[in-house]
Design a protein around this motif. Structure first.
Motif, PDB file in Angstrom:
ATOM      1  N   VAL A  10       8.609   7.398 -47.385  1.00  0.00           N
ATOM      2  CA  VAL A  10       9.616   6.630 -48.137  1.00  0.00           C
ATOM      3  C   VAL A  10       9.142   5.191 -48.329  1.00  0.00           C
ATOM      4  N   GLY A  11       8.573   4.597 -47.287  1.00  0.00           N
ATOM      5  CA  GLY A  11       8.072   3.231 -47.394  1.00  0.00           C
ATOM      6  C   GLY A  11       6.947   3.098 -48.393  1.00  0.00           C
ATOM      7  N   VAL A  12       6.029   4.059 -48.402  1.00  0.00           N
ATOM      8  CA  VAL A  12       4.912   4.031 -49.359  1.00  0.00           C
ATOM      9  C   VAL A  12       5.438   4.174 -50.783  1.00  0.00           C
ATOM     10  N   ILE A  66       8.005  13.467 -36.829  1.00  0.00           N
ATOM     11  CA  ILE A  66       8.571  13.845 -38.131  1.00  0.00           C
ATOM     12  C   ILE A  66       9.316  12.656 -38.743  1.00  0.00           C
ATOM     13  N   ILE A  67      10.116  11.951 -37.938  1.00  0.00           N
ATOM     14  CA  ILE A  67      10.861  10.786 -38.437  1.00  0.00           C
ATOM     15  C   ILE A  67       9.899   9.711 -38.916  1.00  0.00           C
ATOM     16  N   MET A  82      13.637  -1.214 -49.869  1.00  0.00           N
ATOM     17  CA  MET A  82      12.585  -1.382 -48.873  1.00  0.00           C
ATOM     18  C   MET A  82      13.123  -2.127 -47.656  1.00  0.00           C
ATOM     19  N   MET A  83      14.002  -3.093 -47.884  1.00  0.00           N
ATOM     20  CA  MET A  83      14.600  -3.819 -46.769  1.00  0.00           C
ATOM     21  C   MET A  83      15.475  -2.892 -45.928  1.00  0.00           C
ATOM     22  N   TYR A 111      15.171  -2.100 -41.997  1.00  0.00           N
ATOM     23  CA  TYR A 111      16.264  -2.220 -41.032  1.00  0.00           C
ATOM     24  C   TYR A 111      16.430  -0.938 -40.222  1.00  0.00           C
ATOM     25  N   VAL A 112      16.292   0.207 -40.876  1.00  0.00           N
ATOM     26  CA  VAL A 112      16.411   1.484 -40.171  1.00  0.00           C
ATOM     27  C   VAL A 112      15.295   1.629 -39.143  1.00  0.00           C
ATOM     28  N   ILE A 113      14.082   1.282 -39.531  1.00  0.00           N
ATOM     29  CA  ILE A 113      12.949   1.373 -38.613  1.00  0.00           C
ATOM     30  C   ILE A 113      13.144   0.417 -37.442  1.00  0.00           C
TER      31      ILE A 113
END
Length: 139
Positions: A17-19, A9-10, A36-37, A41-43
């Protein structure tokens, strides 16, 4: 709910969100680059946390004595490499003339890293040769 489902899910939410941010950037809205940055960073933080969790989980699931002996041997190689490195066998003036901040300590760290690399490469090649010879002689 299992960890695998939560992670799926994450990953799905972060992908969407990235797309969306990527499409907004491609449409000419360059102010979305910062957003986007942040997603990146979260990923990266999630990936590092998960890798750390699973590495620690794997360490305690296996033979802890062998693991600690391997880590100890690696630390001994690093300490010996650091002791062998002098750090003052390089003329630092060409570096300082160009504005590069290279000190004797930096040179010592680089030398220690090279010695550790050489030692670990020799050990890896030796263990591969040993296992190959052992497999040939056992057949």
């Amino acid at each position: 709910m299992s960890l695998h489902k939560i992670l799926k899910i994450i990953v799905g939410v972060l992908s969407i969100v990235g797309v969306i941010f990527a499409l907004m950037i491609m449409s000419g809205n360059e102010s979305m680059i910062d957003n986007m940055m942040y997603v990146t960073y979260v990923i990266l933080a999630l990936i590092l946390a998960l890798v750390l969790v699973y590495v620690i989980k794997g360490l305690f699931a296996g033979n802890i004595k062998k693991t600690l002996m391997s880590v100890g041997a690696f630390v001994v190689i690093l300490v010996i490499s650091y002791a062998m490195s002098s750090g003052n066998d390089l003329d630092l003036t060409p570096f300082t003339d160009k504005g590069v901040d290279v000190t004797e300590a930096t040179s010592k760290y680089v030398g220690a890293g090279l010695y550790a690399f050489y030692a670990l490469a020799i050990i890896a090649i030796g263990s591969m040769a040993f296992s190959g010879i052992k497999n040939v002689t056992n057949k």
